[in-house]
Motif scaffolding. Sequence first.
Motif, PDB file in Angstrom:
ATOM      1  N   THR A 165     -11.171  11.789  68.732  1.00  0.00           N
ATOM      2  CA  THR A 165     -10.126  11.128  69.520  1.00  0.00           C
ATOM      3  C   THR A 165      -9.975  11.784  70.889  1.00  0.00           C
ATOM      4  OG1 THR A 165      -8.933  10.494  67.511  1.00  0.00           O
ATOM      5  CG2 THR A 165      -7.694  10.511  69.575  1.00  0.00           C
ATOM      6  N   LYS A 166      -9.942  13.093  70.898  1.00  0.00           N
ATOM      7  CA  LYS A 166      -9.730  13.820  72.149  1.00  0.00           C
ATOM      8  C   LYS A 166     -10.925  13.688  73.080  1.00  0.00           C
ATOM      9  CE  LYS A 166      -7.862  18.171  73.887  1.00  0.00           C
ATOM     10  NZ  LYS A 166      -7.294  19.494  73.508  1.00  0.00           N
ATOM     11  N   ILE A 167     -12.131  13.822  72.543  1.00  0.00           N
ATOM     12  CA  ILE A 167     -13.311  13.750  73.402  1.00  0.00           C
ATOM     13  C   ILE A 167     -13.517  12.323  73.906  1.00  0.00           C
ATOM     14  CG2 ILE A 167     -15.105  13.218  71.695  1.00  0.00           C
ATOM     15  CD1 ILE A 167     -15.325  15.804  74.562  1.00  0.00           C
ATOM     16  N   GLY A 168     -13.062  11.338  73.139  1.00  0.00           N
ATOM     17  CA  GLY A 168     -13.133   9.954  73.600  1.00  0.00           C
ATOM     18  C   GLY A 168     -12.264   9.740  74.824  1.00  0.00           C
ATOM     19  N   SER A 169     -11.060  10.304  74.795  1.00  0.00           N
ATOM     20  CA  SER A 169     -10.149  10.208  75.935  1.00  0.00           C
ATOM     21  C   SER A 169     -10.716  10.948  77.144  1.00  0.00           C
ATOM     22  CB  SER A 169      -8.787  10.781  75.549  1.00  0.00           C
ATOM     23  OG  SER A 169      -7.910  10.815  76.661  1.00  0.00           O
TER      24      SER A 169
END
Length: 221
Positions: A165-169
Amino acid sequence: VADRVPTFTMFGNDNYFDQTSNSSSGQGKDCSQPPACVAEGSGFAWNHGDFQKQITRTWFGMVGPGVAKQGRFDGVFSDHTDLRPTVMTLLGLKDDYVHDGRVLVENLEPHVLPDSLRDSLFTYTALAQAYKEINATKGPVGVNSLVAANQAITSNDATYNRFLTKIGSITDERNALAAQMITLLNGAAFANQPIRFDGTTLDLIVKAQLLNGKVEEMAGN
């Protein structure tokens, strides 16, 4: 002048790392003697993944009118995407699309650069270096994201899902930022649009630094 002794260049199996052989190290013969001066070292088996320095660190040479006489020069990080815009600038040619790389102005003489690039050389260089840091595969964002991914994969499902989720953002943020930066860089190099050292440019550089910090923190550095 004696003719060069012909040698055979081996296209090695993907599972091996080919090296230049050397008689002094006991690996075959020197390149001045037949047969081909190539050896497979047992310590480099299965170098897959395009991350190890032995695979990813390559060199290129430039020589000719407009190229700065620097000898070996390790002071600028670059990758393959930078070669085409650099060559196009040297030739005075333009493309009808935006390059993924930037002109290696640090390796060129100022007089070969277009006015729009020469007039904003300091700003161009600062923006270009910040761009490579967030967009190049072996830049700090790329390297630290790989470290963070490995840590998450070897942890547990919850940690890995949070990482995704974080790396996608962060990827979305990086893509938007890199698009703005390369538009300015390409405009200065090929569209007669100097880059002003103003709030907009400074904001892009600062955002790139903050993005670096986010990913560095994820990697625990």
